[in-house]
Motif scaffolding. Structure first.
Motif, mmCIF file in Angstrom:
data_model
loop_
_atom_site.group_PDB
_atom_site.id
_atom_site.type_symbol
_atom_site.label_atom_id
_atom_site.label_comp_id
_atom_site.label_asym_id
_atom_site.label_seq_id
_atom_site.Cartn_x
_atom_site.Cartn_y
_atom_site.Cartn_z
ATOM 1 N N SER A 106 0.833 -1.199 0.000
ATOM 2 C CA SER A 106 0.000 0.000 0.000
ATOM 3 C C SER A 106 0.868 1.250 0.000
ATOM 4 O O SER A 106 2.039 1.222 0.413
ATOM 5 C CB SER A 106 -0.910 0.016 1.227
ATOM 6 O OG SER A 106 -0.162 0.300 2.395
ATOM 7 N N ILE A 107 0.281 2.346 -0.473
ATOM 8 C CA ILE A 107 1.013 3.617 -0.507
ATOM 9 C C ILE A 107 1.467 4.011 0.897
ATOM 10 O O ILE A 107 2.603 4.454 1.109
ATOM 11 C CB ILE A 107 0.133 4.718 -1.122
ATOM 12 C CG1 ILE A 107 -0.193 4.383 -2.580
ATOM 13 C CG2 ILE A 107 0.823 6.077 -1.040
ATOM 14 C CD1 ILE A 107 -1.218 5.316 -3.202
ATOM 15 N N LEU A 143 4.369 7.112 -5.313
ATOM 16 C CA LEU A 143 3.382 6.918 -4.247
ATOM 17 C C LEU A 143 2.056 7.514 -4.690
ATOM 18 O O LEU A 143 1.649 8.583 -4.249
ATOM 19 C CB LEU A 143 3.887 7.561 -2.947
ATOM 20 C CG LEU A 143 5.258 7.074 -2.477
ATOM 21 C CD1 LEU A 143 5.706 7.858 -1.256
ATOM 22 C CD2 LEU A 143 5.215 5.575 -2.176
ATOM 23 N N ARG A 144 1.382 6.799 -5.594
ATOM 24 C CA ARG A 144 0.125 7.282 -6.146
ATOM 25 C C ARG A 144 -0.792 6.079 -6.366
ATOM 26 O O ARG A 144 -0.339 4.931 -6.356
ATOM 27 C CB ARG A 144 0.363 8.049 -7.443
ATOM 28 C CG ARG A 144 0.420 7.208 -8.705
ATOM 29 C CD ARG A 144 1.743 6.511 -8.904
ATOM 30 N NE ARG A 144 1.677 5.665 -10.129
ATOM 31 C CZ ARG A 144 2.015 4.394 -10.168
ATOM 32 N NH1 ARG A 144 2.461 3.782 -9.095
ATOM 33 N NH2 ARG A 144 1.916 3.710 -11.298
ATOM 34 N N PRO A 145 -2.090 6.300 -6.561
ATOM 35 C CA PRO A 145 -2.992 5.164 -6.816
ATOM 36 C C PRO A 145 -2.610 4.440 -8.097
ATOM 37 O O PRO A 145 -2.128 5.047 -9.056
ATOM 38 C CB PRO A 145 -4.367 5.839 -6.950
ATOM 39 C CG PRO A 145 -4.230 7.159 -6.264
ATOM 40 C CD PRO A 145 -2.813 7.591 -6.486
ATOM 41 N N TRP A 146 -2.823 3.123 -8.123
ATOM 42 C CA TRP A 146 -2.518 2.332 -9.304
ATOM 43 C C TRP A 146 -3.540 1.203 -9.418
ATOM 44 O O TRP A 146 -4.156 0.802 -8.441
ATOM 45 C CB TRP A 146 -1.098 1.750 -9.239
ATOM 46 C CG TRP A 146 -0.683 1.237 -7.896
ATOM 47 C CD1 TRP A 146 -0.020 1.906 -6.913
ATOM 48 C CD2 TRP A 146 -0.918 -0.089 -7.370
ATOM 49 N NE1 TRP A 146 0.175 1.112 -5.817
ATOM 50 C CE2 TRP A 146 -0.376 -0.116 -6.067
ATOM 51 C CE3 TRP A 146 -1.532 -1.233 -7.868
ATOM 52 C CZ2 TRP A 146 -0.424 -1.251 -5.254
ATOM 53 C CZ3 TRP A 146 -1.589 -2.362 -7.064
ATOM 54 C CH2 TRP A 146 -1.035 -2.373 -5.778
ATOM 55 N N THR A 147 -3.709 0.725 -10.643
ATOM 56 C CA THR A 147 -4.626 -0.377 -10.913
ATOM 57 C C THR A 147 -3.871 -1.691 -10.772
ATOM 58 O O THR A 147 -2.833 -1.868 -11.414
ATOM 59 C CB THR A 147 -5.220 -0.261 -12.323
ATOM 60 O OG1 THR A 147 -5.910 0.984 -12.437
ATOM 61 C CG2 THR A 147 -6.182 -1.411 -12.599
ATOM 62 N N PRO A 148 -4.350 -2.634 -9.958
ATOM 63 C CA PRO A 148 -3.616 -3.889 -9.762
ATOM 64 C C PRO A 148 -3.411 -4.668 -11.064
ATOM 65 O O PRO A 148 -4.300 -4.736 -11.909
ATOM 66 C CB PRO A 148 -4.512 -4.682 -8.793
ATOM 67 C CG PRO A 148 -5.332 -3.651 -8.101
ATOM 68 C CD PRO A 148 -5.560 -2.564 -9.111
ATOM 69 N N ASP A 180 1.675 -3.025 -8.694
ATOM 70 C CA ASP A 180 1.808 -1.888 -9.598
ATOM 71 C C ASP A 180 2.660 -2.312 -10.802
ATOM 72 O O ASP A 180 3.835 -2.651 -10.655
ATOM 73 C CB ASP A 180 2.466 -0.726 -8.845
ATOM 74 C CG ASP A 180 2.683 0.510 -9.684
ATOM 75 O OD1 ASP A 180 2.311 0.514 -10.872
ATOM 76 O OD2 ASP A 180 3.231 1.494 -9.142
#
Length: 248
Positions: A106-107, A143-148, A180
């Motif tokens: 997780s971030i 450190l940003r949202p990403w699609t699994p 990621d």
């Protein structure tokens, strides 16, 4: 009788080669469980599992040679790097494995680990404070949202085998899982920035290069102390410390 070659060995695990058989000895059987499962699910060539008797996993050798190693030149063609990019994309597009992998932290957890590691690198005198601070700022972009995606989790170029311009297999899946996708791409091109365009040509989609650069810094910052403590040399030419210096 074939000679026994020590491929890699440290306190957590060891890999030996005897002829055309690789013997992986791992104190943590959960890592071996992940590796066997990931190889059965991955849509790219992987080593054949010959037998398993804890703590040993026996794998057949792959044809071809590796793309190279961090800190050394790659003798593979641009087409081989492009083929590797296409194989990585095929992996990332595959159905997700059941659990998070090394690239799936997780971030919040990753940021905390990074901050702790940066502090230790400076307090232990391993790296200058300004080098650590500048790379910590570069690392922020990762450190940003990403699609699994289905990620390998330790996709060093030494883990990808090619014959000519064809990928013949990928080894060492113990860190695989949901994660990621750009972590894999950054790990694969770490220290070989000159081949990034070839890899992305095979990968076939637009990539945020700032995030790739951020992962180069982040992965190197997290690796330096572990490598030193386990008998490896991140200060060797072209390795992790040189990667950090190239980011500033």
């Amino acid at each position: 009788m074939d000679e026994v070659e020590v491929v890699v060995a440290h306190t957590e695990r060891a890999t030996l080669r005897v002829g055309d058989v690789f013997l992986k000895v791992d104190a943590d059987q959960a890592r071996i469980d992940v590796e066997v499962e990931a190889m059965s699910l991955a849509p790219v060539p992987t080593p054949e599992v010959l037998w398993r008797k804890p703590p040993v996993l026996a794998l057949a050798a792959l044809p071809g040679t590796t793309l190279g190693r961090l800190g050394g030149p790659s003798t593979a063609s641009s087409a081989a790097w492009t083929a590797a990019g296409a194989a990585i994309r095929k992996l990332h597009d595959a159905p997700l494995p059941p659990r998070p992998g090394r690239a799936g932290r997780s971030i919040v957890a990753l940021a905390a680990e990074l901050d702790d590691e940066c502090e230790l690198l400076v307090s232990n005198g391993l790296l200058p404070a300004d080098l650590v601070a500048r790379n910590r700022r570069v690392a922020e972009a990762a450190l940003r949202p990403w699609t699994p995606a289905f990620t390998h989790g330790d996709l060093q170029i030494a883990h990808v085998f090619v014959h000519g311009d064809e990928v013949t297999g990928v080894i060492d899946w113990s860190e695989a899982g949901q994660g990621d996708a750009l972590y894999d791409l950054a790990t694969f091109t770490l220290g070989h920035e000159e081949h990034l365009d070839d890899v992305l040509a095979g990968y076939g989609t637009d990539i945020d290069l700032d995030v790739i650069h951020a992962w180069w810094s982040l992965r190197s910052l997290l690796a330096v102390r572990w490598l030193v403590e386990h008998g490896f040399d991140p200060f060797a030419p072209g390795c992790e410390v040189d990667v950090l210096r190239s980011r500033v």
